[in-house]
Design an enzyme around this catalytic site. Sequence first.
Site, PDB file in Angstrom:
ATOM      1  N   ASP A  13       0.817  -1.224   0.000  1.00  0.00           N
ATOM      2  CA  ASP A  13       0.000   0.000   0.000  1.00  0.00           C
ATOM      3  C   ASP A  13       0.847   1.269   0.000  1.00  0.00           C
ATOM      4  O   ASP A  13       0.409   2.313   0.504  1.00  0.00           O
ATOM      5  CB  ASP A  13      -0.956   0.036   1.208  1.00  0.00           C
ATOM      6  CG  ASP A  13      -1.804  -1.211   1.298  1.00  0.00           C
ATOM      7  OD1 ASP A  13      -2.258  -1.668   0.240  1.00  0.00           O
ATOM      8  OD2 ASP A  13      -1.998  -1.725   2.414  1.00  0.00           O
ATOM      9  N   GLY A  40      -4.264  -3.951  -4.574  1.00  0.00           N
ATOM     10  CA  GLY A  40      -5.215  -2.956  -5.046  1.00  0.00           C
ATOM     11  C   GLY A  40      -4.420  -1.708  -5.371  1.00  0.00           C
ATOM     12  O   GLY A  40      -3.978  -1.007  -4.474  1.00  0.00           O
ATOM     13  N   ARG A 141       2.440 -28.778  -7.022  1.00  0.00           N
ATOM     14  CA  ARG A 141       2.400 -29.221  -8.420  1.00  0.00           C
ATOM     15  C   ARG A 141       1.088 -29.880  -8.810  1.00  0.00           C
ATOM     16  O   ARG A 141       1.044 -30.847  -9.558  1.00  0.00           O
ATOM     17  CB  ARG A 141       3.604 -30.118  -8.739  1.00  0.00           C
ATOM     18  CG  ARG A 141       4.857 -29.284  -8.789  1.00  0.00           C
ATOM     19  CD  ARG A 141       6.090 -30.035  -8.488  1.00  0.00           C
ATOM     20  NE  ARG A 141       6.121 -30.468  -7.112  1.00  0.00           N
ATOM     21  CZ  ARG A 141       7.105 -31.168  -6.578  1.00  0.00           C
ATOM     22  NH1 ARG A 141       8.130 -31.519  -7.321  1.00  0.00           N
ATOM     23  NH2 ARG A 141       7.082 -31.520  -5.323  1.00  0.00           N
ATOM     24  N   GLN A 221       2.237  -5.927  -3.192  1.00  0.00           N
ATOM     25  CA  GLN A 221       2.522  -6.020  -1.759  1.00  0.00           C
ATOM     26  C   GLN A 221       3.834  -5.279  -1.456  1.00  0.00           C
ATOM     27  O   GLN A 221       4.112  -4.300  -2.103  1.00  0.00           O
ATOM     28  CB  GLN A 221       2.558  -7.488  -1.287  1.00  0.00           C
ATOM     29  CG  GLN A 221       1.179  -8.161  -1.270  1.00  0.00           C
ATOM     30  CD  GLN A 221       0.702  -8.629  -2.617  1.00  0.00           C
ATOM     31  OE1 GLN A 221       1.440  -9.252  -3.359  1.00  0.00           O
ATOM     32  NE2 GLN A 221      -0.528  -8.313  -2.956  1.00  0.00           N
ATOM     33  N   ARG A 300     -10.542  -2.703   4.975  1.00  0.00           N
ATOM     34  CA  ARG A 300     -10.125  -2.755   6.385  1.00  0.00           C
ATOM     35  C   ARG A 300      -9.331  -1.502   6.748  1.00  0.00           C
ATOM     36  O   ARG A 300      -8.514  -1.027   5.946  1.00  0.00           O
ATOM     37  CB  ARG A 300      -9.198  -3.957   6.624  1.00  0.00           C
ATOM     38  CG  ARG A 300      -9.888  -5.287   6.543  1.00  0.00           C
ATOM     39  CD  ARG A 300      -8.912  -6.422   6.827  1.00  0.00           C
ATOM     40  NE  ARG A 300      -7.952  -6.620   5.752  1.00  0.00           N
ATOM     41  CZ  ARG A 300      -6.976  -7.514   5.774  1.00  0.00           C
ATOM     42  NH1 ARG A 300      -6.806  -8.272   6.839  1.00  0.00           N
ATOM     43  NH2 ARG A 300      -6.149  -7.647   4.754  1.00  0.00           N
ATOM     44  N   VAL A 409       2.762  14.349  -3.343  1.00  0.00           N
ATOM     45  CA  VAL A 409       2.073  15.233  -2.389  1.00  0.00           C
ATOM     46  C   VAL A 409       0.548  15.192  -2.575  1.00  0.00           C
ATOM     47  O   VAL A 409      -0.162  16.083  -2.128  1.00  0.00           O
ATOM     48  CB  VAL A 409       2.604  16.691  -2.489  1.00  0.00           C
ATOM     49  CG1 VAL A 409       4.019  16.778  -1.948  1.00  0.00           C
ATOM     50  CG2 VAL A 409       2.540  17.195  -3.938  1.00  0.00           C
TER      51      VAL A 409
END
Length: 424
Positions: A13, A40, A141, A221, A300, A409
């Site tokens: 994030d 996301g 596998r 991530q 969340r 910014v």
Amino acid sequence: MPAIIVIGAQWGDEGKGKIVDLYAERAGAVVRYAGGPNAGHTLVVHGDKLVVRLLPSGVLRTETECLLGQGMVLDLATLREEIGALGQRGIPLAGRLFVSERAHLILPHHVLVDGLREAGAGKLGTTKRGVGPCYEDKAARRGMRLGDLRDPARARRVLETALAAWQPVVEAEGARLPAPEPVLAALAESWAELAPHVCDTSVRLDAFVQKDALVLCEGAQGTLLDLDHGTYPFVTSSSAVSGGACTGAGIGPTRIRRVLGVTKAYTTRVGDGPFPTELLGTAGDHLRQRGVEFGSVTGRPRRTGWLDLPGLRYARRVNGLDGLCVTKLDVLDDLEHVEVCVAYDTPSGRTADLPVDELALAKPVFARLPGWRTATSACRELSALPAAARAYLDFVARETELPIYCASVGPNRDETITLRDPYG
Ligand code: IMP
């Protein structure tokens, strides 16, 4: 050496989507190489916001090819939704979106198992998108790859083998596996739509490398969520570090020109696990509200805290970072003081590195810097920033020994101060 890797230097994030969208202007191709719909990535152009989970953040640059590499795990319903949403905005993807035939598919039983585990005592705070169980099938596998859908009989065999392996796990939880027929029917429908996009993406990527065109590898991530280098077991199941770009996109390490780490001007984390610089109470709430720190996938509330310089030094080491992109500087605008973790006290002494495996026992050592109490969102040049904000950036660069390439910014593409040319 044409490839630039943009990775998250914290717990995800960090604003990678904005940076990749910005830098994609001059890229021939943008490739995502790890993770799946647990990511996301938010893009804002002229106030218009788009969140992509699977598509690379180069999608808004219509001259740029967008690739999904074999290191990714795909939920085909989400992929089709995203393609549809782009179509509605009049952004064409035909002939410029390519998906690896080797990418693994997230199937309903993966989502079921992820959810069952998260309901139990060993929960990790995952996004419950089935990402972990899908990578488990890959490593065992018995996973289904996108290219398997070319042959319905093969797809059926692969699905039945995987379901048989998961049956005792699911039954032990008192649940039932999804029936195979509707799953296979949905996959066949997806294949009919997606087949023109499916290929060996590493071959396409190589064509860009051969003509010396710029390729952007977009991480998902962040370093501290990486399966090998993160705060295990509170990590995701893929290779989020720069090395993941080589395996996940299929580009050799000798073709990488630069690795840039994206960091917020503070730190956030979603899900469980250690977070030593976390701010609880009103200070943490302030950052969360001002920074709109709510998950773009799950909604969340994100945990918030001060910037962790040992964490960035760690990210520099394991990713081979060449520089930093600092995002959300404006979120700190109205603070009187800004604190920064500069070292850790651990049972074995003080360290400037991140004691990643003993974080629960580590005590952060903070430096206090003056705040600037001035709005920065309209600044477009370094010289326009208040002196204390410049001093903050200087401090981060000096302490991490990394040059800063840009400071963001605001969420819009143009709310960015460029300090160095990423392609230079
Ligand atoms: P999973 O990737 O859904 O298995 O979740 C494992 C951990 O990674 C959890 O702590 C998630 O909150 C975290 N995580 C996964 N994807 C993201 C992301 O894109 N941003 C921030 N955290 C993430």
